[in-house]
Structure formats: structure tokens, C-alpha cells
Design a protein around this motif. Structure first.
Motif, PDB file in Angstrom:
ATOM      1  N   GLY A   1      68.774  62.948  79.958  1.00 28.21           N
ATOM      2  CA  GLY A   1      67.774  63.756  79.271  1.00 28.21           C
ATOM      3  C   GLY A   1      67.036  62.988  78.201  1.00 28.21           C
ATOM      4  O   GLY A   1      67.186  63.244  77.011  1.00 28.21           O
ATOM      5  N   VAL A   2      66.227  62.006  78.632  1.00 30.02           N
ATOM      6  CA  VAL A   2      65.442  61.220  77.674  1.00 30.02           C
ATOM      7  C   VAL A   2      63.973  61.352  78.015  1.00 30.02           C
ATOM      8  O   VAL A   2      63.585  61.273  79.184  1.00 30.02           O
ATOM      9  N   LYS A   3      63.153  61.564  77.005  1.00 30.61           N
ATOM     10  CA  LYS A   3      61.713  61.611  77.228  1.00 30.61           C
ATOM     11  C   LYS A   3      61.012  60.605  76.324  1.00 30.61           C
ATOM     12  O   LYS A   3      61.203  60.625  75.108  1.00 30.61           O
TER      13      LYS A   3
ATOM     14  N   VAL B   1      65.339  60.817  83.173  1.00 26.79           N
ATOM     15  CA  VAL B   1      64.517  60.058  82.224  1.00 26.79           C
ATOM     16  C   VAL B   1      63.056  60.280  82.588  1.00 26.79           C
ATOM     17  O   VAL B   1      62.670  60.130  83.747  1.00 26.79           O
ATOM     18  N   THR B   2      62.236  60.672  81.600  1.00 27.12           N
ATOM     19  CA  THR B   2      60.827  60.941  81.854  1.00 27.12           C
ATOM     20  C   THR B   2      59.940  60.089  80.953  1.00 27.12           C
ATOM     21  O   THR B   2      60.184  59.987  79.753  1.00 27.12           O
TER      22      THR B   2
ATOM     23  N   ASP C   1      67.053  60.199  88.895  1.00 27.84           N
ATOM     24  CA  ASP C   1      65.935  60.985  88.362  1.00 27.84           C
ATOM     25  C   ASP C   1      65.194  60.299  87.215  1.00 27.84           C
ATOM     26  O   ASP C   1      65.250  60.730  86.066  1.00 27.84           O
ATOM     27  N   VAL C   2      64.481  59.240  87.582  1.00 23.79           N
ATOM     28  CA  VAL C   2      63.622  58.521  86.646  1.00 23.79           C
ATOM     29  C   VAL C   2      62.175  58.816  87.040  1.00 23.79           C
ATOM     30  O   VAL C   2      61.748  58.469  88.142  1.00 23.79           O
ATOM     31  N   ASN C   3      61.444  59.502  86.167  1.00 24.03           N
ATOM     32  CA  ASN C   3      60.119  59.990  86.538  1.00 24.03           C
ATOM     33  C   ASN C   3      59.024  59.519  85.593  1.00 24.03           C
ATOM     34  O   ASN C   3      59.226  59.456  84.375  1.00 24.03           O
ATOM     35  N   PHE C   4      57.869  59.167  86.175  1.00 26.35           N
ATOM     36  CA  PHE C   4      56.654  58.931  85.400  1.00 26.35           C
ATOM     37  C   PHE C   4      55.726  60.084  85.772  1.00 26.35           C
ATOM     38  O   PHE C   4      55.056  60.038  86.811  1.00 26.35           O
TER      39      PHE C   4
END
Ligand SMILES: *[C@@H]1O[C@H](CO)[C@@H](O)[C@H](O)[C@H]1NC(C)=O
Length: 362
Positions: free
Chosen positions: A238-240, A269-270, A305-308
């Protein structure tokens, strides 16, 4: 009607009654002033603290253990003499603290230690310079010229750090500053916003924890925004990273997991709305082969779940740099990279294991 004597009694007694403090007033002194290491150690019953300028002598460290809910202001700069003490040189602890630095400075005198070797050798360098082990709001101060790592964050309840500057720019001279991380975070429920880091290592390195937001910050001269390195047993979730600007750095964004870690994970991670330029090595690096950038990855940890997504992330790298490298031993999930554009460098190398990466231009 009152008799003369009862009136006299009332006049005599009334001021005494008014002067008796209520129990809550006796429990805390109202305003306390700190102007030395000694006076800093005596603030546990102060609801309001004013920190004035002073110098911390060789061998001393400075600890502020604030009362619950204390309101703290700085009206002077604190300078650390060259010291044989080990870090942290300044510790800030307490629950629900409101700390306003008034744009004052904690000066670590880093040039006296810098020798290009950081914490890997050479002169002993006290680190971290500052430890924030508190909850509440800490804002508006500068941490100047730290011997090595600048600010370590280890709260146990919600903490916001805002408008803080880590200025280690002087360490660029002759490449003497090294391992001067801006923020090292091993904590949950942390927001770092509107801050500036000028240094020679990670702008932020998140080593463990959950619900961490890094927003609207500016990083330059260092190694970009990092998760890790992740050692055995550590989890980050849960990192943004949102709205940050990174310039003239070795990496843009990086997730680094120790090659030899036997357990651990990085998930959810977003990256949204980050603008990154002047990258000399990797625009995006996601690796499980650390300390290698792109080696034989370990398979005992999981990255998922690593998202841009959200707002566009734009990354420009030098022609000799890689745009994107993914070096997974165990990665999973469907990753949305629709809001990622990386340009300027060598072609990318993607080894995503079981993760599916959708979209993006790199
Ligand atoms: C992912 O992390 C964000 C914080 O960045 C949090 O708000 C969200 O609930 C998390 N999602 C899941 C599925 O854990």
C-alpha cells in the motif's frame, strides 16, 4: 446586607480562591523553552515547547520526548559540532505532536565527515542524523548537511511530514557526499508531502510498512524514489507515489529486493502523476536481484500489483540509460501501466515472471 467583617473576609479570601490552579493546570507547565541539550531532556510535562537556537557539543546527542499532544515551535537553528557520538544525533518522539519548525535548520555539519565513502568506510559518520519516532504533524524545517542518512521515520501511529527540506547539495562537491538518503521509512500510516530532497542517495527508501504516501515532493541529485532494499522477512504494502518531481538522478523509480532474501513481499504500489527527468541509469527498475540491478533474481519473495495509473507518469532518461528493466524471480498480478511513458534511453528489458503488464510506452 453583609456585615463589615464578612465583607472583609470575602475580600481577603477571593484572590486566594482565584489563584488556586485547577488540577489540569498543575499537571503541565504551559510554555517551556529549550536552549540546550539539558533543557531538551526536561519537557515531558510541557504542552507548549519553544526550541531556541543552540549548538550540540561533541559527544552529545539531542532527544526530545514531547508530552502527548504537545505543540512545538522552533525560533532558532540547532547546529551539531563534529562529533564522536553515533546516530541518531537528534530524536523526536511523542504522540499526536504538532511540530512547526518555522523554517529553521538542523545543521549536521556534514562536510566535516564527507569522504566519498558514506557508511561503507572511511571516517565514522553518525547515522541517521534525525529519527522521527512520533505521530502527528512535523513541518517546515530544514535538515542541512547530514554526515550520512538524513531522516529515519519509525512512527507507531499516523504521521505527516510536510514542507521539510533535506539539503545535502554541498555533498556534490568532488562527489564527497555518499549514502545521504533523504527519508528512510520503516513505518505505517505515513504521509510525506511538499518536501524537497537534494542529496546523493535515495530520495526516499521504504524498507517496511503499509499505507505510505509520498506526494508532491521534489528530489534531485540522488537515486530517485525507492522501495527497499527489502531484506528477509520485510513486507511493504500500500504505497502511493503521486505528483512528485525527480531530476538529475541515477534512477527514477526503483523497487529493489535483496537477491538473498528468504521471505518478504512488496504489494500494491501505485505511481501517479510523477514527472521524472535527467536519469542516468534506469528510468524504472524493478528487481529481485539486489544489489545487482539486473542479475539472477531470488525467488523466495513476491512482488505484486505495481501500477502506473491515475495521472500520467512521464520519465525522460539519458541516451545511455535503460528506460525500464523488470527482473522478477517471483512476480504476480495484473499490472496497469497505462499512465507510464518513458523515453530517451536504451530499449527496455522485461522479465516479469507471472505478472502481466498492460499498457504503457517505454
Ligand atoms: C492499496 O494501497 C492504498 C494506499 O496507497 C490503499 O488505499 C488501498 O486500500 C490498497 N488496496 C488494497 C487492495 O490493499
Amino acid at each position: 446586607m453583609f456585615s463589615k467583617s464578612s465583607l472583609l473576609a470575602a475580600v481577603l479570601v477571593a484572590p486566594l480562591v482565584l489563584a488556586v490552579p485547577s488540577p489540569t493546570e498543575t499537571a503541565k507547565r504551559s510554555t517551556c523553552t529549550v536552549d540546550s541539550v539539558d533543557s531538551a531532556s526536561d519537557i515531558s510535562d510541557c504542552s507548549t515547547v519553544e526550541i531556541q537556537g543552540f549548538t550540540v557539543a561533541d559527544g552529545d546527542t539531542l532527544t526530545f520526548s514531547f508530552a502527548d499532544g504537545a505543540s512545538v515551535t522552533m525560533t532558532g537553528d540547532i547546529t551539531f559540532a563534529s562529533t564522536t557520538a553515533s546516530g541518531p544525533l537528534v530524536t523526536l518522539e511523542g504522540t499526536d505532536i504538532t511540530f512547526n519548525g518555522g523554517d529553521r535548520t538542523f545543521d549536521g555539519n556534514g562536510a566535516d565527515y564527507w569522504d566519498g565513502e558514506g557508511t561503507n568506510g572511511g571516517k565514522a559518520k553518525p547515522h541517521p542524523f534525525m529519527k522521527i519516532k512520533a505521530s502527528g504533524l512535523f513541518e517546515e524545517f530544514t535538515v542541512l548537511n547530514t554526515p550520512a542518512q538524513a531522516i529515519s521515520v519509525g512512527n507507531d501511529a499516523a504521521l505527516t511530514i510536510s514542507k521539510v527540506t533535506v539539503n545535502n547539495k554541498a555533498g556534490d562537491t568532488d562527489s564527497l557526499g555518499h549514502n545521504t538518503d533523504g527519508f528512510d521509512v520503516s513505518a505505517s500510516n505515513v504521509k510525506i508531502a511538499n518536501s524537497v530532497v537534494e542529496n546523493q542517495d535515495d530520495c526516499i527508501a521504504i524498507n517496511s510498512g503499509s499505507n505510505i504516501i509520498f506526494e508532491d515532493n521534489t528530489c534531485s541529485g540522488g537515486h530517485g524514489m525507492s522501495i527497499g532494499s527489502i531484506a528477509s522477512g520485510k513486507t511493504v504494502s500500500g504505497v502511493k507515489f503521486a505528483g512528485n518531481t525527480v531530476t538529475d538522478s541515477m534512477y527514477g523509480v526503483r523497487i529493489k529486493v535483496d537477491q538473498d532474501a528468504t521471505s518478504g513481499s512488496v504489494s500494491n504500489v501505485t505511481y501517479s502523476g510523477n514527472t521524472i527527468s535527467g536519469i542516468s541509469e534506469y528510468g524504472v527498475l524493478i528487481t529481485q536481484s539486489y544489489p545487482d540491478n539486473d542479475g539472477t533474481p531470488g525467488t523466495d519473495t513476491t512482488i505484486s500489483d505495481v501500477n502506473f495509473d491515475g495521472e500520467p507518469n512521464t520519465i525522460t532518461v539519458d541516451s545511455s540509460a535503460y528506460n525500464v528493466v523488470v527482473d522478477c524471480g517471483d512476480c504476480t498480478g495484473t499490472w496497469d501501466w497505462n499512465e507510464l511513458t518513458v523515453s530517451g534511453g536504451k530499449s527496455s528489458e522485461i522479465s516479469a515472471d507471472d505478472a502481466t503488464i498492460n499498457g504503457g510506452s517505454y
